[in-house]
Scaffold this active site. Sequence first.
Site, PDB file in Angstrom:
ATOM      1  N   LYS A 256     -22.756 -17.923 -85.520  1.00  0.00           N
ATOM      2  CA  LYS A 256     -23.607 -16.775 -85.922  1.00  0.00           C
ATOM      3  C   LYS A 256     -25.303 -17.337 -85.514  1.00  0.00           C
ATOM      4  CE  LYS A 256     -25.653 -13.910 -89.566  1.00  0.00           C
ATOM      5  NZ  LYS A 256     -25.806 -13.885 -91.127  1.00  0.00           N
TER       6      LYS A 256
ATOM      7  N   VAL B 230      -8.181 -17.231-119.586  1.00  0.00           N
ATOM      8  CA  VAL B 230      -8.712 -17.420-120.717  1.00  0.00           C
ATOM      9  C   VAL B 230      -8.516 -16.287-121.593  1.00  0.00           C
ATOM     10  CG1 VAL B 230     -10.910 -17.699-121.801  1.00  0.00           C
ATOM     11  CG2 VAL B 230     -10.527 -18.976-119.747  1.00  0.00           C
TER      12      VAL B 230
ATOM     13  N   THR C 170     -26.470 -13.215 -97.794  1.00  0.00           N
ATOM     14  CA  THR C 170     -27.186 -13.738 -98.557  1.00  0.00           C
ATOM     15  C   THR C 170     -26.247 -14.705 -99.652  1.00  0.00           C
ATOM     16  OG1 THR C 170     -27.823 -12.301 -99.826  1.00  0.00           O
ATOM     17  CG2 THR C 170     -29.417 -13.485 -98.563  1.00  0.00           C
TER      18      THR C 170
END
Lengths: 499, 506
Positions: free
Chosen positions: B80, B187, B346
């Site tokens: 990229k 959990v 991001t």
Amino acid sequence: MSEASRIRKLVIVGRDEALWLAASILRGSFHRTAIEITAVELPSRRHAIDVIPTLRNQQAFHGLLHIPEGPLMGTAQATFTLGQRFVGFSGGEPPFTHPYGTYGPAINRVRFHQFWVKAHKKGQAQAYDTFSLNAAAAGKGRFFLPDNDIDAFAECDYGYHLDAVAYCQVLKQLLLARGGVTHIETTGIGAVTRDPANGDIASVQLANGHAVTGDLFIDASGADSLLLGEAMQAPLVSWTQWFPCDRVLTAMGPPLSPLPAFSQVSAFRSGWTMLTPLRNRTGIQLVYRGAELSDTDATNMAPRLMGLPLAPVTHVAASAPGFRQPWVGNCIGIGEASTRFDPIDNVGLQSLMLGLSHLTSLLPLDRNMAAERKEFNLNVTSGLERLRDYQICHYKLNKRVGEPMWDQCRDMAVPDALAYKIKLFAARGHLVEYDDETFVEHDWHALFLGHGLIPGAYDPVVDQTPDTEVARQLQQRLTFIKEKVADMKPMEAYFTHKG
Amino acid sequence: MDSRTPRKIVILGGGTAGWMLAASLTKVFNTRQTSVRLIESGEIGIVGVGESTLPQVRDFNQFLGLDEVEFMRETNATFKLAIEFRDWARKGDVYFHPFGTHGHPIEGVPFFQCWLRAKAHGHHFNIDDFSYPSVASREQKFEFPSEDLTSIRSTYSYAYHFDAYLYAKYLRRWSEKRGLKRTEGTVVDVTLHPENGYIKSLTLASGEVVKGDIFIDCSGFRALLIGEALKVGWEDWADWLPCDRAWAISCGLDDEYFATTRCTAREAGWQWRIPLQNRIGTGYVFSSRFTTEERAREVLMENLDGPAIGDPRLIRFRSGRRKTSWYKNCISLGLASGFLEPLESTSIYMSQIAVNFLMRLFPEQEIDPALAEEYNRLVDIEYTRVRDFLVLHYHASGERTGDLWKHVQTMTLPDSLSDKMEIFRRRGHIHRYKDGLFSPASWIAVYTGQRISPGGYDPQADNISLDTMLKTMTDLRDHIASNVATMPGHYDFVRDYTHSKGAAHV
């Protein structure tokens, strides 16, 4: 942008290095544009015995201004400085150097000082600055310019000690010889006329009655702050609560031989002294608290404190650190016209360059300059405050127990941003870095560790490198430094122009 | 030795964030002294729709010592060089946000200011033409940046598109090979220390009780530890970033893949297109306030670049962040700590930077609250910077119409963004900051791409002779074009490279 109110005329009112640097930098960036620059020169406040010490960035600024180093240094009796040595701040601890250079690479991606902290806790570390090539060279009376080996090891820079009057003359002569700036001398300024509509400065009257008009006024008048403080009434925010000394005695002594490539700051009961070597003399300052030591007593004790015979010429000035917002209306204060610093750490010239470099990239387009003003004040203010914070540490972190001035300094509250920085370093040797800092990581490490602020813990990742391997690497560094320093010459060998 | 190092670190959740941290801990700490245990529910076997990354991910791979060829084969990765934005400020607009700067200073004056001056004098250069990676992207070319720093061919960086599920699996194998203990389980209960409220242990469905000194919450949006157990609140950013759903699908390759992520604005959001070696990952990010799920699905299916592989999958999310990412002995990473839509690729970066901060501030057995405070401060800066940059894309959407676009064009901006935009609009000045994404070059790419035109330019640009300036610009543009012309195509490059024996270009 409005064409009609475009900025066409810059007026700089000031004196000495602030005036000449401002005019030179602005000329360099704008002399081929339609902007006219006028430099109004006020009488000098510099004394023949004054010395201007710089930090490491000055070399780059001189490069931008095309000021050749050799001739400048020759004329200004200048010496190189690899750092600053601090004596007597930390009780019985030995002196330390704040080098203008880094300390060598990280080990397995962990910063070097973390390994030093571990070694220190085990009682196995030599002083932190023994790992700095700058500090080692300075300590051995040597100077150097980095070669490839050294560049691979650390970033090593230097600053200067300059004769103040000669430095100003060099700057002035170069500027006037290059042309493009209108130069007016005056014994003082009279009335400052302000635009009734917006309060901007319209003109400044000279001693001969003539008025200089302009679109933007740069105040480089020093601590008088004639435009920003007097005319624009920008209030002075005092910083004196963090700086106990209010008097500065300047003196001179005979030259040192060989010339040391550092300046030395030594604490005493009521303040500190500074020694800055020049080629033809040694600059001396006593910075002290007037309530504890009279000017006369300071003058009398100076030769004994410095261990040097002093020339009879001295002068004493007040020191009152404080800050004014640098840009108000169409007036920009640079250097002391905006912010008066304590003399420690030699940040005066740097604060001037900080303002000028931001001004160059934010010179307003037209008279409606609110956007530039806001951005400039934001960046420059934080830059100035971070310089101040660095200075405060010398007082805050002292270990001179039993002396009233120093005891008070240890107890004082420091600005929040600094308190947080100290807290994180004390916890784990982690350095908090803010925007707009002049002093970077290695400067802060030198300061904190030098003053004995030893982190309570070190990075646990340090333990993943075997102690024997760390010891080997530390030894390798010391050997490298020792061999390099042995090859170095005294500073005099690097002078290309004699004064 | 590490008597100060926490003995037991428990990571809950095995997405990319969990495995990136697990791999880092495995790399850094001797596992015989510090136990790292990762608990995740059984493999779901989802096909990755493509993850687009930033160049920083290469630092991470390099830190672990991954072989680039192996990594690319394992994760279906392609290279990229830029993000290509389509139709954002105006239909038909195309601009690139590249991994590189635009031009170089001319006589000390920032290049962008020269570009603005040229424009003011009627010379309309396309800013993309001065960015080597933008031109290479447009021409579908790729090669590694030159190590000769004087060459124009060194003026860029690169990242990857890859399958994030395969990447997590790859990191899992890497970590397990080096001693990391992985437990499959869910959990059912979290026990806190009664005196200080620290997490004491997790109880799994199997009945096993897992004790630990430090708990890392990588459980995604559910935030089982930081949110449900420790009740740390969430700061919602939906007003600024109203998209809260995505339809995601893979489709066949229609053509050769190229080295860009494509983000195309749509009626109530935007569509990503991420090329992998064997298919294209695509999806439509939209706001359920401004469109329906059915309509959004239609929009996506009408805009596929190749035959659909399977049915689209609906993903729900909310933009915002955990008010305190590190609280007591629990550190949240990934979606448990915050979410920002993938418009600027991001997501992996945010996990990576959090891992970096954590490694730098890793606590001893006794946790110093100062470390948590600093970690939270640093993470905050990162989230806020990215948020503002994303908001800019929406807000500056020029002539786009539709309810979503009307909302974002007229909303009140965060002050931190409106201040930056004010000085840019005035004179193209980029506010600089030290920490966090993005560099001035990124801001320039997006401001100009979104058609924000400064009213003036830095007067320093007038200090250069106009002829010299224009000639320098023209020469640079031609120099970039002629160099890009000799580069290999991205498709061929990836095929050849991933079939090569090995390489050390990570």
